[in-house]
Scaffold this motif. Structure first.
Motif, PDB file in Angstrom:
ATOM      1  N   GLY A  98       3.145   2.716   6.068  1.00 59.61           N
ATOM      2  CA  GLY A  98       2.355   3.946   6.140  1.00 59.61           C
ATOM      3  C   GLY A  98       3.050   5.013   6.994  1.00 59.61           C
ATOM      4  N   GLN A 146       5.575   6.692   4.984  1.00 58.54           N
ATOM      5  CA  GLN A 146       4.945   7.665   4.077  1.00 58.54           C
ATOM      6  C   GLN A 146       4.678   8.992   4.817  1.00 58.54           C
ATOM      7  OE1 GLN A 146       0.933   6.911   3.151  1.00 58.54           O
ATOM      8  NE2 GLN A 146       0.990   7.856   1.139  1.00 58.54           N
ATOM      9  N   GLU A 190       3.134   4.099  -1.702  1.00 60.52           N
ATOM     10  CA  GLU A 190       1.669   4.087  -1.775  1.00 60.52           C
ATOM     11  C   GLU A 190       1.168   2.760  -2.368  1.00 60.52           C
ATOM     12  OE1 GLU A 190       3.640   6.588  -2.364  1.00 60.52           O
ATOM     13  OE2 GLU A 190       2.886   8.261  -1.184  1.00 60.52           O
ATOM     14  N   GLU A 191       1.964   2.150  -3.232  1.00 63.13           N
ATOM     15  CA  GLU A 191       1.548   0.862  -3.822  1.00 63.13           C
ATOM     16  C   GLU A 191       1.795  -0.313  -2.878  1.00 63.13           C
ATOM     17  OE1 GLU A 191      -0.329   0.076  -6.950  1.00 63.13           O
ATOM     18  OE2 GLU A 191      -0.719   1.886  -5.805  1.00 63.13           O
TER      19      GLU A 191
END
Lengths: 328, 252
Positions: free
Chosen positions: A94, A97, B35-36
């Protein structure tokens, strides 16, 4: 998790003579006043380039860092650890990201960044080029590598680029839980059976050099980066971060009855500084340049993941959609 | 009899969730897009957490503590269906499995939320709330990758669906206490669940180019509920228990 130690290389040409002096002065004055620079604001090219480089390396460190710890998700002992290890590594992905989005605001797409990672053009924290042999290695990473990362990231969160600072604030909040989790797991091993203690001490011995390397070469050996300090891109020197880390964590390690593989390590009562044996900086250079125990493996895993997932990304492409640079 | 029936039901559900949660977690760090990785990890955490809650319920019924049950048994003692133990394969297979399994599981826990066995009904209500998001995720992706013009993606998805279907039908392998569970209004039964599931997956698939094989012509991959597994379960368990077994009495 990112130590920032390998970000800066000599700046060959600043290109500042090409910038509009009035705009440059205003930009520097804003930073001086403690204002944040936002994606749409004017900024010198060098600032943009160095930030992309730093945030990108940080993002790569998060996804590559997920690999040594990820192998322990499927081996974590018991429900509590299994769930926590999953959540912890998920957080790291995360963070990647968030950071890729922050870097994208400066004009480089996530795809380009990942391509540069796979091609070896762009670096990541050296520490992830070392293997995690046992469960104890994974607990040492969760505690001490995350601790080191927090030292660096809290400093950088006070930097000048808005999107990066905001990402770091969120990241640091999560990393502080990782540190608690790592510490808890380490305490269980340290106060556990002889096998558990042995496993932990061996892991600590293995990770000590990479941890000392984590913040980068000593300031006296480092490239001069005054302009990046002035622009609040680099917020603390390598030695400052390392000293802070040693000051916070060596006593905690000793408290657990563990030893560190450096007989010289002690705090000088007069100067208040930690003294230690310099780790092998030749090894650091070798590893950063690709010749570490796991460099090839880490990049191969990443490359395979990209190749295996390529069809999904291709299928999702829409001729109607256009790329929009995120703003934060 | 009633308690045996409840235990059998709880074991197979818990084992399914633990094993599939474990498999889904293998995507962390290697997904097709970040995201996956994150989504599969979230679902993995939910599933492992749900299995933990079910093992705790079994402990109340006199079984051993969850860590012992989950981390010391061998493959023949697991009641999970064969579907969940299959390797993650490529993203197409993992996605199709996620879609087929989670659709069934949401329906299962929906039925169980009305179970006469109150502790289970309460837990099922909570789990249902989590599974809703899992199926939402699965349906979004199935609709997208099942409808794309991209031929490779479509072929992959169709192939994965064909490979997965016999295993998915194994989810509904009937246990020894179906009648008793139905009579006691604890669980409506696998046959009923299967018919609800077929309807539900057809509904989603009808919005795509994907075609579901004729289930009346397919022999389901059975045996999992009775401890007969593929060659993939034992290595998964060996890996999962590697550290725990260094010293099962130690605190980790």
């Amino acid at each position: 998790m990112y130590g920032g130690g390998n970000t800066f290389e000599p700046i060959k040409a600043t290109g500042l003579e090409m910038e509009d002096p009035a705009k440059l002065a205003e930009f520097e004055a804003r930073i001086e006043r403690g204002e944040k620079i936002e994606p749409q604001d004017w900024m010198p090219n060098l600032y943009r380039k160095q930030l992309i480089r730093m945030i990108e390396q940080h993002a790569h460190s998060e996804i590559i860092g997920a690999l040594p710890e990820g192998t322990w998700i499927t081996r974590a002992p018991g429900f509590r650890r299994k769930l926590a290890q999953m959540a912890k590594v998920q957080d790291e992905v995360g963070h990647a990201q968030l950071l890729y989005s922050a870097a994208e605001t400066l004009g480089k797409s996530r795809e380009d960044m990942i391509t540069d990672l796979i091609n070896g053009k762009s670096k990541y924290s050296n520490i992830f080029n070392y293997p995690a042999f046992t469960w104890a290695d994974s607990t040492v990473i969760s505690w001490l590598v995350d601790a080191g990362a927090i030292v660096n990231q809290i400093a950088n969160a006070k930097g000048s680029y808005g999107p990066y600072c905001r990402a770091l604030d969120r990241i640091c909040a999560e990393e502080s839980f990782h540190l608690k989790y790592g510490h808890d797991a380490v305490v269980h091993l340290a106060t556990g059976t002889p096998i558990q203690r042995k496993m932990l001490q061996e892991a600590l011995n293995r990770w000590w050099t990479p941890l000392m390397h984590f913040f980068g070469p000593p300031d006296k050996m480092s490239v001069h980066t005054e302009i990046l300090v002035k622009w609040k891109v680099k917020m603390a020197t390598n030695d400052e971060c390392r000293q802070q880390f040693l000051d916070m964590y060596v006593p905690k390690i000793w408290e657990l009855g563990l030893s560190l593989p450096d007989p010289k390590l002690h705090k000088n009562a007069e100067t208040g500084e930690w003294e230690y044996t310099e780790p092998d900086w030749e090894e650091f250079k070798r590893v950063i340049n690709g010749d570490g125990p796991c460099n090839a493996e880490r990049l191969a895993v990443r490359r395979t993941a990209e190749e295996r997932g390529a069809w999904v990304r291709k299928a999702l492409l829409s001729p109607k959609a256009t790329y929009v640079t995120p703003l934060a | 009899m009633k308690e045996l029936a409840i235990k059998e039901l709880l074991y197979k559900m818990a084992d399914d969730l633990l094993i599939l949660g474990h498999r889904n977690s293998e995507w962390t760090g290697i997904g097709p897009i970040l995201e996956e990785d994150i989504a599969f990890s979230s679902m993995a955490q939910d599933k492992v957490g749900q299995s933990w809650a079910l093992y705790k319920m079994l402990q109340v019924l006199g079984e051993q503590e969850p860590d012992t049950v989950a981390f010391t048994r061998n493959a023949p003692q697991f009641h999970s269906c064969k579907f969940v133990e299959l390797p993650i394969g490529e993203y197409d297979f993992s996605l199709v499995r996620h879609f087929l399994f989670d659709t069934a599981d949401l329906l299962r826990f929906d039925l169980l939320s009305r179970s006469s066995y109150t502790p289970l009904a309460q837990l099922a209500t909570k789990i249902k709330g989590e599974l809703k998001y899992h199926t939402m995720h699965a349906n979004t992706w199935i609709k997208q990758l099942g409808s794309v013009e991209d031929e490779e993606a479509f072929q992959r998805m169709q192939y994965a669906l064909d490979v997965a279907l016999p295993f998915a039908l194994g989810i509904f392998e009937e246990g020894p206490y179906e009648q008793s569970l139905a009579d006691e209004k604890i669980f409506a039964g696998e046959v009923h669940l299967k018919s609800l599931w077929l309807e539900k997956i057809q509904e989603t698939l009808s919005k795509t180019r994907l075609v579901l094989g004729d289930v009346s012509l397919i022999s389901p991959e059975l045996g999992g509920r009775y401890g007969q597994h593929t060659e993939f379960l034992q290595p998964l368990l060996d890996e999962m228990t590697e550290v725990f077994k260094v010293d099962p009495t130690a605190e980790w």
